[in-house]
Every structure is written in C-alpha cells, then in structure tokens.
Write a protein that holds these residues in place. Structure first.
Motif, PDB file in Angstrom:
ATOM      1  N   TRP A  54     -10.323  17.534 -14.027  1.00 24.14           N
ATOM      2  CA  TRP A  54     -10.292  17.215 -14.168  1.00 24.14           C
ATOM      3  C   TRP A  54     -12.106  17.495 -14.532  1.00 24.14           C
ATOM      4  O   TRP A  54     -12.934  16.454 -14.256  1.00 24.14           O
ATOM      5  N   ILE A  57     -13.035  16.788 -17.571  1.00 21.61           N
ATOM      6  CA  ILE A  57     -13.664  15.467 -17.740  1.00 21.61           C
ATOM      7  C   ILE A  57     -14.415  14.900 -17.275  1.00 21.61           C
ATOM      8  O   ILE A  57     -15.576  14.141 -17.722  1.00 21.61           O
ATOM      9  N   ALA A  58     -14.447  15.439 -15.590  1.00 23.29           N
ATOM     10  CA  ALA A  58     -15.722  14.630 -14.825  1.00 23.29           C
ATOM     11  C   ALA A  58     -16.859  15.445 -15.655  1.00 23.29           C
ATOM     12  O   ALA A  58     -18.363  14.789 -15.618  1.00 23.29           O
ATOM     13  N   LEU A  61     -17.679  13.096 -19.221  1.00 27.17           N
ATOM     14  CA  LEU A  61     -18.056  11.736 -18.567  1.00 27.17           C
ATOM     15  C   LEU A  61     -19.417  12.033 -18.200  1.00 27.17           C
ATOM     16  O   LEU A  61     -21.104  11.513 -18.748  1.00 27.17           O
ATOM     17  N   ALA A  91      -6.167  11.970 -20.551  1.00 27.55           N
ATOM     18  CA  ALA A  91      -5.383  12.867 -19.359  1.00 27.55           C
ATOM     19  C   ALA A  91      -4.869  13.454 -19.410  1.00 27.55           C
ATOM     20  O   ALA A  91      -4.368  14.735 -18.881  1.00 27.55           O
ATOM     21  N   GLN A 199     -12.746   7.924 -20.747  1.00 27.61           N
ATOM     22  CA  GLN A 199     -13.715   9.324 -19.724  1.00 27.61           C
ATOM     23  C   GLN A 199     -13.364   8.461 -17.749  1.00 27.61           C
ATOM     24  O   GLN A 199     -12.276   9.600 -17.509  1.00 27.61           O
ATOM     25  N   PHE A 203     -10.511  10.285 -15.929  1.00 25.83           N
ATOM     26  CA  PHE A 203     -11.257  10.203 -14.540  1.00 25.83           C
ATOM     27  C   PHE A 203     -10.274  10.103 -13.020  1.00 25.83           C
ATOM     28  O   PHE A 203      -9.965  10.524 -12.175  1.00 25.83           O
ATOM     29  N   VAL A 207      -8.251  11.803 -10.307  1.00 26.64           N
ATOM     30  CA  VAL A 207      -8.619  12.219  -8.597  1.00 26.64           C
ATOM     31  C   VAL A 207      -7.705  13.314  -7.875  1.00 26.64           C
ATOM     32  O   VAL A 207      -8.047  14.037  -7.165  1.00 26.64           O
ATOM     33  N   GLY A 231     -16.392  20.840 -21.012  1.00 27.04           N
ATOM     34  CA  GLY A 231     -16.070  19.617 -20.074  1.00 27.04           C
ATOM     35  C   GLY A 231     -17.755  18.784 -20.848  1.00 27.04           C
ATOM     36  O   GLY A 231     -17.202  17.994 -21.844  1.00 27.04           O
ATOM     37  N   THR A 235     -15.331  18.099 -24.161  1.00 24.21           N
ATOM     38  CA  THR A 235     -14.862  16.676 -24.455  1.00 24.21           C
ATOM     39  C   THR A 235     -15.463  15.615 -24.219  1.00 24.21           C
ATOM     40  O   THR A 235     -15.804  14.498 -24.218  1.00 24.21           O
TER      41      THR A 235
END
Length: 300
Positions: A54, A57-58, A61, A91, A199, A203, A207, A231, A235
C-alpha cells in the motif's frame, strides 16, 4: 490482423533493433527493479507485507501525480482495461512479493523474475495467434537458461520455500497477461495517463489491506526510506519507463527488462548483504545478457 485483435496485443511501434533510448529505458528499469527486492527485504524489518504494498503504491502515485501530463483524459471505453491493469499489473503482483520474501531471499526473488518474458511471450502468442519470431524465441530461451544457472546455487542452499516460489510465479503470470494488455493503451494515451489511473485503482483496492497491516507494523526510518524509494522509483519512475518501452518495442521484448533484474540483485546482495556469488551464477549472468541482446535485435 483484425482491429479487435489489435486492442489487446503486445505489438509495438518499433520492430527494429533497440536504439539508445530503448536501451536506456531497459537499463534504468533493470537497475531500479533489481534493487527493489532488497528494499522490500529492508521494509519487512518493520512493516507488514500488505502495508509495504500500500505504501509503495501511494508513493508511486504521488510521484506520478506531480507530472501534469498524467492528467490527460482517457476515454470511458478504456476504463475496464484500466481497472483490470490496476488489479493484475499493480495491486495483485505487488502484494505477492513482500509475502513471498518472508519465505525466500531477496536475491532469489529477483532471480525468479527473469522468467517473466516466458509468460509474456506465451500470452502474446495466444493473443496474436502466432508464435514469437524465431530470433525472439531463441533470445528468450537463452535468457531463461541463464536465469536457471543464476538461481540454482541459491535454490540449493534451502533459503527458499515452495510457498514463496509459488507466489512469485503466480505474480509473473499476472505480469505476463498485463504487459500485453497495457501496450495498446500506451499507444493511444502515452505512459503516464495510463499509469496514473491504474495506480489510483490499485491504491483504492489496497486501502483495507494496508490499514489492516498497519497494526502489525512499527515505524523505523531505515525501512520507511527503503519503501519510499521502492514506491517513487520502483512503482513510479520504473513503471513509467517500462510502459513507454512496451509501447515502442512490444510486450515480449519490453519484458527483457527482467533479464537484468537477476544481475542487479546479485550485485546488490553482494555489496549490501555480503552474499556469496557462485561461479555458476556468474556464468548465468553472461548467458542472461547474451539472451537479452539476441532478443532485442530487429524482429524482421
């Protein structure tokens, strides 16, 4: 070839040999993703696997959101493919690797990623209803032999388990499908608009898993910075580069990025963890690079 089959295939816009731009994208992604398994291992020192996914990915993003070209609109008809990619290109596979690295070393995880082109080529053959070009097939086969040579010494040490290996292979199947699906979208919109939206999907999907993993995590700066790099670079930047490369040369040849990952993972493991490099792994490294070079030549 019919218009329908062109919607979800791995055909690129450049059939010729890799030029400086293609090699630059390939090497950059290989370096970043080769180091990513070490960053995951460091992150696991303090964070739960799902929280790592998570958080990475955050961070990715956030990095892509800072680029205005990411905001380019996408037609409604392409959103099903975006949602699909958010699940199976982002994901799901990203969630598998931290869990797998509880059972296998970061070096083994990186080595196994070298098998990605096999899955990409098989899926492409199904979608295009034809086998890969002879030269591509030879390059993929030689590269896979190199990956096996690299992996054998570590696998023989008992550091990996069938669970970890199985999770990684499942993630590679997911990549094999997704790399082919994303190419037509990249042709229409470019890399960043597609990457930004998938993304967002990933995300949102992660969550509940990230929040659940937060309770099993504790904050330390070293693991946090490792996941932050994972990330932003792994990512964000690397995914953007890989998507661009896929649009240029097609999914099968773009997946050759993964042949550099075992090489980088060996070097990183040696420098930062003192991992022993077996002679067989050194030979495999040379074979991997030879396979990547052969497969990157002109398709005709």
């Amino acid at each position: 070839m019919s218009q329908k089959r062109l919607l979800y295939t791995s055909v690129g816009t450049r059939a010729g040999a890799f030029g400086p731009n293609e090699w630059a994208l390939t090497i950059a992604c290989g370096l970043i993703w080769g180091a990513s398994f070490l960053w995951i291992a460091v992150g696991l020192e303090s964070f739960a696997p799902n929280f790592i996914t998570w958080l990475r990915i955050a961070a990715g993003l956030a990095a892509v959101s800072c680029m205005p070209s990411s905001w380019k609109p996408i037609e409604r008809r392409d959103w099903p493919a975006i949602v699909f990619l958010g699940i199976f290109y982002m994901a799901f596979p990203l969630a598998m690797f931290p869990i797998a690295e509880r059972h296998v070393s970061s070096s083994v995880a990186g080595m196994l990623n070298g098998a990605t082109p096999l899955f990409v080529a098989m899926v492409a053959a199904i979608m295009l209803r034809r086998l890969p070009r002879r030269q591509q097939a030879i390059g993929v086969f030689i590269g896979f032999i190199g990956v096996v040579l690299i992996a054998l010494p570590s696998l023989g040490e008992g550091s990996s388990s069938s669970t970890g290996v199985g999770l990684i292979l499942i993630a590679l199947v997911s990549y094999g499908v997704s790399v082919n699906v994303i190419v037509p979208l990249q042709h229409r919109y470019g890399s960043l608009p597609v990457l930004w939206r998938l993304q967002i999907v990933a995300f949102v999907l992660m969550v509940p898993f990230g929040v659940a993993g937060l309770g099993d995590s504790s904050f330390e700066w070293r693991p946090f910075l490792a996941v932050l790099a994972l990330g932003v670079l792994g990512t964000g930047v690397a995914y953007a580069f890989a998507t661009t490369l896929g649009g240029r040369v097609g999914g099968t040849r773009a997946s050759l990025i993964t042949y550099l990952i075992p090489v980088v993972s060996i070097v990183v493991g040696r420098i930062f963890r003192g991992d022993r490099i077996a002679v067989l792994a050194g030979v495999g490294t040379v074979v991997v690079l030879a396979g990547a070079w052969i497969a990157s030549r002109a398709e005709q």
